[in-house]
Scaffold this active site. Sequence first.
Site, PDB file in Angstrom:
ATOM      1  N   LYS A 166     -14.335  -1.332   4.351  1.00 33.61           N
ATOM      2  CA  LYS A 166     -13.401  -2.372   4.776  1.00 33.61           C
ATOM      3  C   LYS A 166     -14.178  -3.393   5.597  1.00 33.61           C
ATOM      4  O   LYS A 166     -14.970  -3.014   6.483  1.00 33.61           O
ATOM      5  CB  LYS A 166     -12.286  -1.759   5.625  1.00 33.61           C
ATOM      6  N   ASP A 191     -13.999  -4.317   0.782  1.00 35.07           N
ATOM      7  CA  ASP A 191     -12.610  -4.783   0.681  1.00 35.07           C
ATOM      8  C   ASP A 191     -12.271  -5.625   1.893  1.00 35.07           C
ATOM      9  O   ASP A 191     -12.258  -5.134   3.020  1.00 35.07           O
ATOM     10  CB  ASP A 191     -11.663  -3.576   0.580  1.00 35.07           C
ATOM     11  N   ASP A 241      -6.843  -7.484  -5.621  1.00 31.57           N
ATOM     12  CA  ASP A 241      -5.933  -6.373  -5.286  1.00 31.57           C
ATOM     13  C   ASP A 241      -4.547  -6.937  -4.935  1.00 31.57           C
ATOM     14  O   ASP A 241      -3.656  -6.983  -5.793  1.00 31.57           O
ATOM     15  CB  ASP A 241      -6.540  -5.565  -4.120  1.00 31.57           C
ATOM     16  N   LYS A 265      -2.594  -1.141  -8.962  1.00 33.44           N
ATOM     17  CA  LYS A 265      -1.787  -0.252  -8.118  1.00 33.44           C
ATOM     18  C   LYS A 265      -0.407  -0.145  -8.755  1.00 33.44           C
ATOM     19  O   LYS A 265       0.457  -0.986  -8.518  1.00 33.44           O
ATOM     20  CB  LYS A 265      -1.715  -0.791  -6.681  1.00 33.44           C
TER      21      LYS A 265
HETATM   22  O1  OSB Z   1      -6.382  -2.736   0.314  1.00 30.55           O
HETATM   23  O2  OSB Z   1      -6.897  -1.129  -0.929  1.00 30.55           O
HETATM   24  C1  OSB Z   1      -6.301  -1.558   0.055  1.00 30.55           C
HETATM   25  C2  OSB Z   1      -4.783   1.328   2.051  1.00 30.55           C
HETATM   26  C3  OSB Z   1      -3.582   0.782   2.385  1.00 30.55           C
HETATM   27  C4  OSB Z   1      -3.279  -0.496   1.993  1.00 30.55           C
HETATM   28  C5  OSB Z   1      -4.202  -1.226   1.268  1.00 30.55           C
HETATM   29  C6  OSB Z   1      -5.410  -0.687   0.892  1.00 30.55           C
HETATM   30  C7  OSB Z   1      -5.711   0.615   1.314  1.00 30.55           C
HETATM   31  C8  OSB Z   1      -6.964   1.304   1.025  1.00 30.55           C
HETATM   32  C9  OSB Z   1      -6.905   2.811   0.961  1.00 30.55           C
HETATM   33  O3  OSB Z   1      -8.002   0.714   0.924  1.00 30.55           O
HETATM   34  C10 OSB Z   1      -7.476   3.394  -0.263  1.00 30.55           C
HETATM   35  C11 OSB Z   1      -7.053   4.829  -0.513  1.00 30.55           C
HETATM   36  O4  OSB Z   1      -5.842   5.166  -0.537  1.00 30.55           O
HETATM   37  O5  OSB Z   1      -7.952   5.634  -0.722  1.00 30.55           O
HETATM   38 MG    MG Z   2      -7.625  -3.498  -1.275  1.00 35.03          MG
END
Ligand code: OSB
Ligand code: MG
Length: 369
Positions: A166, A191, A241, A265
């Site tokens: 992140k 990310d 995303d 997703k």
């Molecule tokens: O942006 O991918 C994202 C978790 C909550 C909301 C958004 C994101 C995420 C993650 C977690 O990056 C990834 C996971 O569940 O392994």
């Molecule tokens: Mg993401």
Amino acid sequence: MGGFRIREIRLHRLTVPLKSPFSTHLQTVTERESIFIEMVDTEGVSGLGECVAFSSPWYTEETVQTCWDALINWLVPSIAGKGINHPTDVGHLFSHVKGNRMAKAALDQAAWDLFAKKQGMPLHRLIGGVRREVDAGVVVTWTDTEELIRKTEDAYRIGYSRVKIKIGSGTDAEVIATVIKQFPQLLFFADANGAFSNKTLTELLAYDNLGLALIEQPFGEDEWDRHAEAVRQMSTPIALDESIRTFSDVENMIQKKAGDIVVLKPGRVGGLTEALHIHAYCLQHGIPIWMGGMIEFGISKAHNLAIATLPGVTLPGDFSASTHFWNEDPVEPCIRVSGGEVSISERPGIGVDLNHEILKKYLIATHTA
Ligand code: OSB
Ligand code: MG
């Protein structure tokens, strides 16, 4: 053949604490609230779905409460008692309800799990999966370099081959470069969750040529032109995303050349039916897909794992062991990572059941219709 009639729909609303806080520039998540759906047919066969909205609208407009209301007031009543020939019927029964895709997805998923069970087939086979194992990938949140390196090292030791770091607007690209150099065996994603929205493209360019396999969502979800400019100027692929909320967002991405890769997703786009539509379209256009995560429990992850077996889902998704986020996941079996992979269940449906013992510890409300 294989259709069913819905006898009962049970909603279980729960909150489970995370093992450790999940902190990004957007939010710190310390506990995960969710709604599990149990759809039972007239022969007593049941299917499971999971709503992936969060308690507050920090990531998407929908929340657990908006989903709870949409489910109880509009969605569940429009399918209760109905005969379902195929799970794609569910979306048609919801055509009078705008939006609310996360709420719809939970019911769509339950219908797919139930339908696959009626066929006596694992879901991944039913939808045309081509893999029995899926690469595992883990997400790393961090506040200082030491923590980033420690967590990356842990991930490497457990056997993950892909680490998603992140990043925020204050992140130093040099730190990311150092970590990538230190672990040449790992595949790295970064990310940004839109953190570059109020920054210049020049600042994002600092992340190019560091060795990242991709950069996820540098700008805001509606910033198509800025993403297109990043695609033109950067050699690191851009994955979208948050921008991918519907099928037409994928059409937009491809037409505007605003992204190279889709982060899928299903729980956000309306469920498996819509996810399969997106998958087929991306395959046709040569756009790679990987399965994104949202700190989910084993129901949603099992649905996502089935999709990850499809051709064209080539990059490792957000699939970590259940023990990464949870002391207890109210489903069984839990997700295990072995040799850097997660094996896909050969049981009918998604291959997971509720663990009622664990579930009852974390239940905050139920609703049966
Ligand atoms: O942006 O991918 C994202 C978790 C909550 C909301 C958004 C994101 C995420 C993650 C977690 O990056 C990834 C996971 O569940 O392994
Ligand atoms: Mg993401």
